[in-house]
Design a protein around this motif. Structure first.
Motif, mmCIF file in Angstrom:
data_model
loop_
_atom_site.group_PDB
_atom_site.id
_atom_site.type_symbol
_atom_site.label_atom_id
_atom_site.label_comp_id
_atom_site.label_asym_id
_atom_site.label_seq_id
_atom_site.Cartn_x
_atom_site.Cartn_y
_atom_site.Cartn_z
ATOM 1 N N CYS B 260 1.013 -1.179 -0.004
ATOM 2 C CA CYS B 260 0.097 0.071 0.171
ATOM 3 C C CYS B 260 0.885 1.400 0.081
ATOM 4 C CB CYS B 260 -1.022 -0.023 1.364
ATOM 5 S SG CYS B 260 -2.246 1.478 1.210
ATOM 6 N N CYS B 263 -0.250 3.691 3.116
ATOM 7 C CA CYS B 263 -0.060 3.593 4.593
ATOM 8 C C CYS B 263 1.363 2.959 4.378
ATOM 9 C CB CYS B 263 -0.833 2.846 5.388
ATOM 10 S SG CYS B 263 -1.092 0.942 4.611
ATOM 11 N N GLY B 267 -1.212 -0.716 7.048
ATOM 12 C CA GLY B 267 -2.821 -1.143 7.000
ATOM 13 C C GLY B 267 -3.656 0.320 7.285
ATOM 14 N N CYS B 268 -4.357 0.403 6.138
ATOM 15 C CA CYS B 268 -5.169 1.796 6.239
ATOM 16 C C CYS B 268 -6.620 1.349 5.655
ATOM 17 C CB CYS B 268 -4.412 2.714 5.792
ATOM 18 S SG CYS B 268 -4.454 2.727 3.836
ATOM 19 N N CYS B 271 -6.349 0.001 1.796
ATOM 20 C CA CYS B 271 -5.746 -1.455 1.651
ATOM 21 C C CYS B 271 -6.596 -2.456 2.417
ATOM 22 C CB CYS B 271 -4.389 -1.568 1.732
ATOM 23 S SG CYS B 271 -3.723 -1.036 3.432
#
Ligand SMILES: [Zn+2]
Lengths: 761, 336
Positions: B260, B263, B267-268, B271
């Motif tokens: 991604c 981020c 993790g965000c 994604c």
């Protein structure tokens, strides 16, 4: 497909956390959308869920619809619990959640509270509250031999993790829990348990009559007869599994067919045997005019291409898609004919399309189910019918056509390395294939298992079986190039140039749909089945899409709208049209605004444009053609204001681009400039006058520019004065006054002869 | 002559230079010029009376020095005047005179960027037709006759044998039919599927196909190429991964993800908290596809991959709805 993890664990053991298993399956086997929790959150929370015995149950003193109960929950004082259900009384064994327990969904925690003035210390549970079934009739009454205080988790499937996976088109074997277990075993290099199902004792030897008229479309059909079936509800564990897998429990018989389908991947069907005319099954094509009301309550007109299951008189199911209402298993069913069959994918696909249906069984058949799994499916379903529905198995008949033998493949383990660019040891390859059910001879002859027959017929398919477990380890390299040359084509470069010129000229690039509602060309190619009436015809011009884009911008309150598009048009005749790159534009403004943009494009490409007045389509009030296209001004439109447009065919335009530009000496000797004004008939276009002047001037001419077009006093009516500026230059000498006189003379003479034009002094 | 002898020309010159150099305006400068160089100046009078070569040289020397000084001071004063005017009246924070400028559509900008990356890797750009035969779009790509993508519910048919291409993959077939390997090409263009329009679906969309056919091409070469490409597009820190998948025309088939770029893999929302973004499909070209176009799969191997242009645009620029690409609102187009 939804996979309850407890079910998966029945076929394969694994220690790693479910999230990690999900992550690894994504590389090797299938998409895993997510892992979700069904039922109550697990762990310590289960301690609040216990078996209770109802000691007292009376009407709530302050509420007619509620009961006030005293429940023995095994420890401490009996709890008083208020309950809205009336399907039990004192002495019943029930499921209780105590204060502190978190309910399924994880959002709601049970608390001690007062209900209409009475304390309630917990809740008596229904199937629905525990996500164990759909029963709305009341709370769940448990077996009386259970001791109060027993953890409910020991008695009922309180919760489960569900893997939500998406199987790939080529993996029908993964539409079953057992198939996924096999994949997990291969991935983790662990053992797969034997397929579930044990043949029950046969209690009779009744004849079962089955005729298959179309063995190509139905290569296998097993019919088993069961007598004295006790129709009822399925046990809680089975219902929990079905619900976890996303299916609704219906009745034990139907649930068993669905359960076995989910477990093994071969769809089954149960007919009410007593409703079969002639007590027989005929698998055949539908006859013209035949109809069937399917289980979803829809009356279907059958097509002779449909494969149907029929009895002696009538269709009773569309093969592989859905059963009929006329032989449905219902509350008073006593005897059941179980169908375990195999249907050809295309037949089921076409019937599903024809009748616009989508069922769990259909989606499996369409991908190609292993014909050999019909046997184990029949066995497992028989076992469950005997165990859970008290049935007696009294007869069987199997019809079997030609089922292609699974492929035998000459394999070379080095091929895997050639494809992957990674060395995979031979032992690993052999072991992996073995765990997936492939036979591997010492000489690397590979035997594809029946359930992979369609998907793995060749050596390259075997490579994939090994490769997919090593994708995480494949290195990143670049091709070792034999040759290397990359560049845009001449046309691609010119296309970019044109786009850049237009952007420089202040236009915005638009993307409009190639399919539109109408097209000016009556022969434009139409889609026989469009998505909407707005996207029906393949366009032959970009103009309509650009008008729409202009309209949208007006609606949005934008101003200074100037748009262009570079895209294909599709020229008839079809079915394969001639596709051509076009440049289209639309601007708010008069003809000359659009024309100026077109001239800029021509100038950038070093092409001399020649405009000629022309009648364009009726919506244009001013129009001109130019090499490869047109420019025009729209008459009154739905759009406010004055709008002009243009469109050029890029291949035609680019064909005129000079191969190379040759240097002209404009430095050494000075130019000679003359302004000339002519009086001539109004009807003569200025462009023609200039073209004639250009031709007459000869090779020393550098430039002819338009200056003005004047009508009125002192020019006589019917005449006009056109002024032009000409520049002459020689690369060899300075032009003299004498030269000026000569050149002017030749222009004046030519224009006089051609148009009767007179030089104004 | 008296006059010549009576004047100290060195002092005269110094005095004149001082006067010229200290003039603060055109008028002051003119006064000084008239006084020391004018017709009635001592210098002019002396020059008129010069008889001998020596005095002539001396006086002409003084005159040219003074004339030079006047010219120099004139230029200085002109510059000073500009500077004074500028300092007094220009607010440099006021916007400049506007220039009309258009915009390339975002999808064209990204298409060009993609093309340029591949051109740099030695690929050609292939312009493919959007109408394809069923053979080009499905059969030659060894798509199963029962594959749902062939149905009228998924694909726009013109007639039984002709479709609006559902992917750019028929360009693989056309390229391999008209070229001899090695082939390295990308093919961007419009594709068509019967998807009801919503925020992430459009019946018309843009795809890019990449095909490499050469001797000894491996899945590792695919991974490396995909990695180079996405690093060029999304930054050198990106990683890619391959997951198993299925496409009729590649074997093995994979989906590829890229870490991604919002981020960085932590993790965000973009994604879906996985750290990875799905970018497209790929694989090792199925030997049967080569056979269908008359290329010997024992001699040549290849990889192919494809992905959507809109998706890249949406992810990279944060557009929530792909219908915006087809609405052509100047306020949207003008942002890129
Ligand atoms: Zn992210």
């Amino acid at each position: 497909m939804k996979v309850p993890v407890s079910w998966l664990r029945e076929y394969v053991d694994f220690d790693l956390p479910i999230e990690e298993l999900a992550r690894r399956l994504v590389f090797t086997s299938c998409e895993v959308d997510r892992v979700v929790r069904r039922g109550a959150p697990g762990g310590d929370n289960y301690e609040y869920f216990v078996v209770g015995k109802v000691l007292e149950a009376d009407k709530h003193p302050n509420a007619d619809k509620l009961q006030l109960t005293k429940i023995d929950v095994g420890s401490g004082e009996p709890r008083s619990i208020v309950c809205g259900a009336w399907n039990f009384g004192a002495g019943a064994t029930v499921a209780v959640v105590l204060p502190g327990g978190v309910m399924p969904g994880g959002e709601f925690t049970i608390e001690k509270r007062k209900l209409r003035g009475e304390v309630s210390e917990g809740m008596i549970l229904s199937e629905r509250e525990l996500e164990l079934g759909q029963d709305h009739g009341g709370i769940m009454v448990l077996s009386d031999d259970l001791t109060p205080g027993t953890p409910l988790a020991d008695v009922l499937p309180l919760g489960d993790d569900i893997l939500e996976i998406e199987t790939l088109y080529n993996r029908p074997d993964l539409t079953s829990i057992y198939g996924i277990a096999r994949e997990v075993a291969a991935l983790l290099e662990t053992d797969l348990r034997a397929m579930p199902g044990k043949e029950p004792v046969r209690a009779g030897d009744e004849p079962v009559t089955i005729t298959v008229e179309d063995l190509e479309r139905c290569p296998r059909y097993i019919g088993r007869l069961f007598r004295d079936v006790q129709l009822g509800e399925s046990p809680a564990w089975l219902k929990a599994r079905l619900m976890g897998a996303g299916m609704r429990p219906i009745s034990n018989v139907v649930d068993i067919t669905n359960y076995v389908m989910l477990a093994l991947g071969s769809p089954l069907h149960a007919f009410d045997y007593d409703k079969l005319a002639g007590n027989r099954i005929v698998v055949r094509r539908a006859r013209p005019g035949e109809k069937l009301e399917t289980l979803d309550g829809t009356m279907r007109e059958l097509d002779p291409e449909d494969l149907v299951i029929a009895d002696a008189e009538k269709p009773i199911a569309i093969g592989g898609v859905m059963g009929g209402g006329n032989t449905e298993v219902s509350d008073d069913t006593k005897n059941v004919l179980l169908e375990a069959a195999n249907f050809e994918p295309l037949t089921v696909l076409r019937s599903g399309e024809r009748h616009r249906m989508r069922t769990e069984s259909q989606t499996r058949w369409e991908k190609g189910v292993d014909a050999e799994v019909a046997g184990p499916a029949a066995t497992y379903a028989s076992q469950l019918l005997v165990e859970l529905a008290g049935a007696r198995w009294t007869g069987e008949r199997e019809v079997r056509g030609e089922i292609p033998a699974p492929p035998v493949i000459a394999f070379r383990p080095g091929y895997t390395n050639d494809v992957l660019g990674l060395e995979v040891p031979e032992d690993e390859q052999r072991d992996r294939l073995g765990r997936l059910g492939f036979g591997v001879d010492p000489d690397w002859t590979v035997h594809t298992p029946t359930w992979r027959r369609r998907d793995v017929p060749r050596d390259i398919d075997v490579v994939e079986e090994v490769a997919r477990f090593r994708l995480e380890h494949v290195p990143a390299t670049l091709p070792v190039r034999q040759e290397m040359f990359g560049r845009l084509t001449h046309e691609q470069r010119l296309r970019r140039q044109v786009e850049d010129v237009l952007v420089g000229a202040g236009l915005y690039e638009a993307y409009t749909y190639s399919l539109q509602a109408t097209d000016p060309d009556p022969n434009a190619i139409e889609l026989p089945v469009p998505l909407s009436s707005q996207q029906r015809v393949l366009r032959t011009t970009l103009a309509i899409g650009l008008l729409g884009a202009a309209q949208h911008n007006i609606d949005m309150g934008n101003t200074d709208i100037a748009l262009f598009e570079v895209a294909h048009v599709y020229l008839p005749p079809g079915p394969v049209p001639e596709e051509r790159w076009r440049l289209g534009g639309i601007v708010e403004g008069d003809f000359f605004k659009a024309k100026g943009i077109v001239e800029a494009v021509f100038d950038a490409l070093h092409i001399e444009p020649t405009f000629e007045r022309a009648k364009l389509r009726k919506e244009f009030v001013v129009g001109a053609t130019v090499q490869s296209g047109w420019v025009g001004t729209y008459g009154p439109l739905e759009l406010d204001g004055l709008w002009s447009a243009f469109e050029l065919d890029l291949a035609e335009l680019f064909a005129e681009v000079p191969e190379r530009i040759l240097y002209r000496d404009v430095i050494t000797y000075p130019p000679l400039r003359l302004d000339l004004a002519f009086v001539l008939d109004e009807g003569v276009p200025a462009g023609e006058l200039m073209a004639a002047a250009r031709k007459a001037a000869g090779e020393e001419l550098r430039d002819v520019r338009f200056l003005s077009d004047y009508r009125g006093d002192p020019i006589p009516a019917g005449k006009k004065s056109v002024a032009i500026a000409v520049a002459f230059q020689s690369p060899e000498r300075t032009l003299t006054d004498e030269d000026a006189g000569r050149l002017r003379g030749s222009i004046v003479q030519a224009l006089a002869e051609r148009f009767g034009a007179e030089l104004r002094s | 002559m008296d006059s010549l002898a009576a004047v100290d020309w060195t002092a005269y010159q110094d005095e004149a230079l001082a006067a010229i150099g200290s003039a603060l305006s055109e008028a002051e400068l003119d006064d000084a010029r008239v006084k020391y160089l004018g017709r009635k100046s001592a210098l002019a009078q002396a020059l008129r009376g010069v008889r001998d070569r020596e005095s002539g040289m001396l006086l002409n020397g003084v005159r040219s020095k003074l004339e030079e000084a006047v010219a120099a001071r004139e230029a200085e004063l002109a510059r000073l005047a500009y500077e004074l005017a500028a300092e007094a009246g220009v607010d440099v924070t006021i916007p400049g005179t506007p220039v009309t400028r258009g915009h390339l559509h975002l999808l064209t900008q990204i298409r060009r960027e993609i093309e340029d990356i591949f051109l740099g890797m030695g690929y050609e750009v292939w312009d493919g037709n959007e109408v394809a035969t069923v053979w080009e779009n499905f059969d030659a790509l060894t798509s199963d006759p029962g594959h749902p993508s062939r149905s009228q519910f998924d694909t726009f048919y013109i007639d039984q044998n002709t479709v609006l291409r559902t992917h750019t993959s028929p360009d693989q077939i056309r390229a391999m039919q008209t070229r001899k390997p090695p082939i390295y090409m990308v093919s961007p263009g419009r594709c068509y599927r019967r998807d009801t329009p919503d925020a992430t679906h459009s019946p018309i969309f843009l795809q890019v196909e990449c095909l490499a056919v050469d001797r000894g091409i491996t899945l590792a070469d695919l991974q490396g190429t995909v990695l180079k490409f996405f690093r060029a597009l999304f930054g050198e820190e990106r990683e890619v991964r391959m997951r198993t998948s299925f496409f009729p025309f590649t074997e093995p088939s994979v989906e590829f993800d890229v870490t991604c770029f919002i981020c960085g893999g932590e993790g965000c929302a973009t994604c879906k908290h996985s750290g990875w973004i799905e970018m497209g499909g790929a694989g090792w070209v199925d030997p049967d596809v080569f056979r269908n176009v008359g290329i010997d799969p024992d001699e040549y191997q290849g990889f192919a991959f494809g992905f959507g242009i809109e998706r890249i645009a949406m992810l990279r620029h944060g557009l929530p709805d792909l219908r915006a690409f087809w609405e052509n609102d100047l306020r949207v187009l003008g942002q890129f």
